[in-house]
Design a protein around this motif. Structure first.
Motif, PDB file in Angstrom:
ATOM      1  N   ASP A   6      83.511 -12.184   2.522  1.00 22.70           N
ATOM      2  CA  ASP A   6      82.252 -12.129   3.278  1.00 22.70           C
ATOM      3  C   ASP A   6      82.403 -11.328   4.574  1.00 22.70           C
ATOM      4  OD1 ASP A   6      83.942 -13.888   4.500  1.00 22.70           O
ATOM      5  OD2 ASP A   6      82.395 -15.387   4.971  1.00 22.70           O
ATOM      6  N   GLU A   7      83.502 -10.610   4.719  1.00 21.41           N
ATOM      7  CA  GLU A   7      83.754  -9.853   5.962  1.00 21.41           C
ATOM      8  C   GLU A   7      83.406  -8.389   5.754  1.00 21.41           C
ATOM      9  OE1 GLU A   7      87.398  -9.061   9.187  1.00 21.41           O
ATOM     10  OE2 GLU A   7      87.717 -10.279   7.385  1.00 21.41           O
ATOM     11  N   ASN A   8      82.704  -7.814   6.725  1.00 19.91           N
ATOM     12  CA  ASN A   8      82.330  -6.400   6.670  1.00 19.91           C
ATOM     13  C   ASN A   8      83.447  -5.533   7.252  1.00 19.91           C
ATOM     14  OD1 ASN A   8      79.780  -6.903   5.561  1.00 19.91           O
ATOM     15  ND2 ASN A   8      78.923  -7.315   7.587  1.00 19.91           N
ATOM     16  N   PHE A   9      83.602  -4.329   6.717  1.00 18.36           N
ATOM     17  CA  PHE A   9      84.594  -3.402   7.251  1.00 18.36           C
ATOM     18  C   PHE A   9      84.153  -1.978   6.932  1.00 18.36           C
ATOM     19  CE2 PHE A   9      85.884  -4.129   2.894  1.00 18.36           C
ATOM     20  CZ  PHE A   9      86.257  -2.886   2.444  1.00 18.36           C
ATOM     21  N   VAL A  10      84.758  -1.015   7.637  1.00 21.64           N
ATOM     22  CA  VAL A  10      84.508   0.401   7.378  1.00 21.64           C
ATOM     23  C   VAL A  10      85.852   1.121   7.312  1.00 21.64           C
ATOM     24  CG1 VAL A  10      82.237   0.474   8.479  1.00 21.64           C
ATOM     25  CG2 VAL A  10      84.283   0.906   9.854  1.00 21.64           C
ATOM     26  N   ILE A  11      85.881   2.240   6.609  1.00 19.14           N
ATOM     27  CA  ILE A  11      87.049   3.116   6.571  1.00 19.14           C
ATOM     28  C   ILE A  11      86.641   4.430   7.222  1.00 19.14           C
ATOM     29  CG2 ILE A  11      88.714   4.307   5.099  1.00 19.14           C
ATOM     30  CD1 ILE A  11      88.286   2.134   3.016  1.00 19.14           C
ATOM     31  N   THR A  12      87.410   4.894   8.211  1.00 20.24           N
ATOM     32  CA  THR A  12      87.056   6.110   8.944  1.00 20.24           C
ATOM     33  C   THR A  12      88.263   7.037   9.026  1.00 20.24           C
ATOM     34  OG1 THR A  12      87.727   5.486  11.200  1.00 20.24           O
ATOM     35  CG2 THR A  12      85.618   4.624  10.403  1.00 20.24           C
ATOM     36  N   THR A  13      87.973   8.289   9.352  1.00 16.69           N
ATOM     37  CA  THR A  13      89.026   9.237   9.697  1.00 16.69           C
ATOM     38  C   THR A  13      89.442   8.984  11.133  1.00 16.69           C
ATOM     39  OG1 THR A  13      87.517  10.925  10.553  1.00 16.69           O
ATOM     40  CG2 THR A  13      87.959  10.942   8.173  1.00 16.69           C
ATOM     41  N   THR A  14      90.486   9.684  11.602  1.00 17.53           N
ATOM     42  CA  THR A  14      90.905   9.536  12.995  1.00 17.53           C
ATOM     43  C   THR A  14      89.869  10.105  13.952  1.00 17.53           C
ATOM     44  OG1 THR A  14      92.164  11.593  12.843  1.00 17.53           O
ATOM     45  CG2 THR A  14      93.353   9.540  12.442  1.00 17.53           C
ATOM     46  N   ASN A  15      88.916  10.873  13.445  1.00 23.68           N
ATOM     47  CA  ASN A  15      87.799  11.363  14.256  1.00 23.68           C
ATOM     48  C   ASN A  15      86.633  10.393  14.252  1.00 23.68           C
ATOM     49  OD1 ASN A  15      89.170  13.644  14.891  1.00 23.68           O
ATOM     50  ND2 ASN A  15      87.977  15.022  13.621  1.00 23.68           N
ATOM     51  N   ILE A  19      83.959   6.961   6.026  1.00 31.37           N
ATOM     52  CA  ILE A  19      84.117   7.398   4.646  1.00 31.37           C
ATOM     53  C   ILE A  19      83.058   6.718   3.790  1.00 31.37           C
ATOM     54  CG2 ILE A  19      85.671   7.522   2.668  1.00 31.37           C
ATOM     55  CD1 ILE A  19      86.581   9.158   5.050  1.00 31.37           C
ATOM     56  N   THR A  20      82.264   7.499   3.098  1.00 31.97           N
ATOM     57  CA  THR A  20      81.225   6.970   2.219  1.00 31.97           C
ATOM     58  C   THR A  20      81.412   7.553   0.821  1.00 31.97           C
ATOM     59  OG1 THR A  20      79.658   8.758   2.651  1.00 31.97           O
ATOM     60  CG2 THR A  20      79.629   6.867   4.182  1.00 31.97           C
ATOM     61  N   GLU A  21      80.622   7.070  -0.098  1.00 33.04           N
ATOM     62  CA  GLU A  21      80.690   7.587  -1.462  1.00 33.04           C
ATOM     63  C   GLU A  21      80.336   9.070  -1.499  1.00 33.04           C
ATOM     64  OE1 GLU A  21      78.846   6.567  -5.911  1.00 33.04           O
ATOM     65  OE2 GLU A  21      78.194   5.463  -4.143  1.00 33.04           O
ATOM     66  N   ASP A  22      79.439   9.496  -0.597  1.00 30.68           N
ATOM     67  CA  ASP A  22      78.978  10.879  -0.605  1.00 30.68           C
ATOM     68  C   ASP A  22      80.022  11.847  -0.059  1.00 30.68           C
ATOM     69  OD1 ASP A  22      76.544  10.091  -1.677  1.00 30.68           O
ATOM     70  OD2 ASP A  22      75.633   9.790   0.305  1.00 30.68           O
ATOM     71  N   VAL A  28      88.603  12.867   2.264  1.00 26.18           N
ATOM     72  CA  VAL A  28      89.861  12.212   1.882  1.00 26.18           C
ATOM     73  C   VAL A  28      90.679  13.167   1.024  1.00 26.18           C
ATOM     74  CG1 VAL A  28      90.917  10.247   0.739  1.00 26.18           C
ATOM     75  CG2 VAL A  28      88.783   9.945   1.998  1.00 26.18           C
ATOM     76  N   GLN A  29      91.705  13.751   1.649  1.00 27.31           N
ATOM     77  CA  GLN A  29      92.610  14.647   0.954  1.00 27.31           C
ATOM     78  C   GLN A  29      94.033  14.171   1.202  1.00 27.31           C
ATOM     79  OE1 GLN A  29      91.786  18.760   1.915  1.00 27.31           O
ATOM     80  NE2 GLN A  29      89.630  18.347   2.226  1.00 27.31           N
ATOM     81  N   GLY A  30      94.986  14.762   0.510  1.00 28.02           N
ATOM     82  CA  GLY A  30      96.371  14.335   0.633  1.00 28.02           C
ATOM     83  C   GLY A  30      96.871  14.390   2.058  1.00 28.02           C
ATOM     84  N   GLY A  31      97.523  13.323   2.512  1.00 34.02           N
ATOM     85  CA  GLY A  31      98.127  13.298   3.836  1.00 34.02           C
ATOM     86  C   GLY A  31      97.188  12.969   4.973  1.00 34.02           C
ATOM     87  N   VAL A  32      95.926  12.634   4.680  1.00 26.61           N
ATOM     88  CA  VAL A  32      94.969  12.326   5.736  1.00 26.61           C
ATOM     89  C   VAL A  32      95.145  10.878   6.179  1.00 26.61           C
ATOM     90  CG1 VAL A  32      92.523  12.065   6.285  1.00 26.61           C
ATOM     91  CG2 VAL A  32      93.294  14.026   4.961  1.00 26.61           C
ATOM     92  N   THR A  33      95.178  10.646   7.490  1.00 30.48           N
ATOM     93  CA  THR A  33      95.292   9.298   8.032  1.00 30.48           C
ATOM     94  C   THR A  33      93.910   8.668   8.135  1.00 30.48           C
ATOM     95  OG1 THR A  33      97.259   9.885   9.306  1.00 30.48           O
ATOM     96  CG2 THR A  33      96.047   7.940  10.025  1.00 30.48           C
ATOM     97  N   LEU A  34      93.797   7.423   7.704  1.00 31.40           N
ATOM     98  CA  LEU A  34      92.523   6.702   7.728  1.00 31.40           C
ATOM     99  C   LEU A  34      92.662   5.414   8.530  1.00 31.40           C
ATOM    100  CD1 LEU A  34      91.470   7.042   3.960  1.00 31.40           C
ATOM    101  CD2 LEU A  34      90.746   8.470   5.878  1.00 31.40           C
ATOM    102  N   TYR A  35      91.552   4.965   9.116  1.00 33.92           N
ATOM    103  CA  TYR A  35      91.500   3.689   9.826  1.00 33.92           C
ATOM    104  C   TYR A  35      90.689   2.693   9.009  1.00 33.92           C
ATOM    105  CZ  TYR A  35      92.909   6.138  14.146  1.00 33.92           C
ATOM    106  OH  TYR A  35      93.574   6.879  15.105  1.00 33.92           O
ATOM    107  N   LEU A  36      91.157   1.451   8.935  1.00 35.26           N
ATOM    108  CA  LEU A  36      90.399   0.346   8.359  1.00 35.26           C
ATOM    109  C   LEU A  36      89.949  -0.525   9.528  1.00 35.26           C
ATOM    110  CD1 LEU A  36      89.437  -1.293   5.886  1.00 35.26           C
ATOM    111  CD2 LEU A  36      91.636  -2.455   5.910  1.00 35.26           C
ATOM    112  N   ASP A  41      83.243   2.142  15.884  1.00 25.45           N
ATOM    113  CA  ASP A  41      83.671   2.336  17.273  1.00 25.45           C
ATOM    114  C   ASP A  41      84.596   1.227  17.762  1.00 25.45           C
ATOM    115  OD1 ASP A  41      81.810   0.324  17.268  1.00 25.45           O
ATOM    116  OD2 ASP A  41      80.569   1.149  18.881  1.00 25.45           O
ATOM    117  N   GLN A  42      85.233   0.505  16.862  1.00 24.87           N
ATOM    118  CA  GLN A  42      86.135  -0.581  17.247  1.00 24.87           C
ATOM    119  C   GLN A  42      87.305  -0.051  18.065  1.00 24.87           C
ATOM    120  OE1 GLN A  42      87.638  -2.933  13.964  1.00 24.87           O
ATOM    121  NE2 GLN A  42      89.449  -3.556  15.111  1.00 24.87           N
TER     122      GLN A  42
END
Length: 209
Positions: A6-15, A19-22, A28-36, A41-42
């Protein structure tokens, strides 16, 4: 990741681009760092670190700082190198609504580390992607990532005026990396984009190369 159902979260780039389905295949390419994160703006709880690997264009190796500046037709090349570094600050502060502040410091105190040239400004700052692409400048167009962001994105060249601090002076034919490696052995860039709470630090060293 231990996320409750029941917890909401987002996945973002370092910028902080979500990240969405679109846009998944684009961002998302090889070697890209992502934030969960819980929100885009957390506040980050700790520093993150990533290594940037790339294959330089041959110009980056052949036309390095020593070649560019020693080919300056007998002129003292050091002012040209410093001017190239200052030009980045001129571009970054060109749209400031208030005072444009650019400081140049020559650091020689051995207790504070190795000698260094520091250029400090109150410009708009650079994102992590812009810092990465500053290092990868001149790499092959065939290996450049699709969402290439210039470190001068949003910058508009001023109307033609005499070259001065109200203008931009990048007409020496060399880039920031050539200037850095002519003056010293490494570059450390610390930047906070104006519209972000994140502070990005980037290190490029001759030893790593």
């Amino acid at each position: 990741f231990g996320i409750a159902s029941d917890e909401n979260f987002v996945i973002t780039t370092t910028n902080r681009k979500e990240i969405t389905e679109d846009n998944f295949s684009e961002l998302v390419q090889g070697g890209v760092t992502l934030y969960l994160l819980q929100t885009v703006d957390q506040m980050l709880l700790s520093a993150t670190k990533e290594r940037i690997d790339f294959l330089p264009h041959y110009d980056t190796l052949v036309k390095s700082g020593m070649y560019e500046y020693y080919a300056s037709e007998g002129q003292n090349p050091l002012p040209f190198a410093l001017a190239e570094l200052i030009d980045n600050s001129l571009s970054a502060t060109s749209r400031n609504s208030g005072i444009r502040s650019i400081e140049i410091k020559l650091l020689f105190d051995d207790s504070q580390g190795k000698p260094a040239v520091a250029v400090i400004d109150n410009g708009r700052g650079m994102t992590s992607k812009q810092l990465n692409n500053w290092a990868v400048y001149r790499l092959s167009k065939f290996t450049r990532q699709g969402d290439f962001e210039s470190d001068h994105s949003g910058y508009v060249r001023p109307l033609p005026v005499p070259r001065s601090l109200n203008s931009d002076i990048s007409y020496f034919g060399v880039g920031g990396k050539q200037a850095v490696f002519f003056v010293g052995q490494s570059a450390r860039m610390i930047s906070k984009p104006a519209n972000s709470q994140d502070v990005h630090e980037f290190v490029l060293s001759k030893e790593d190369f």
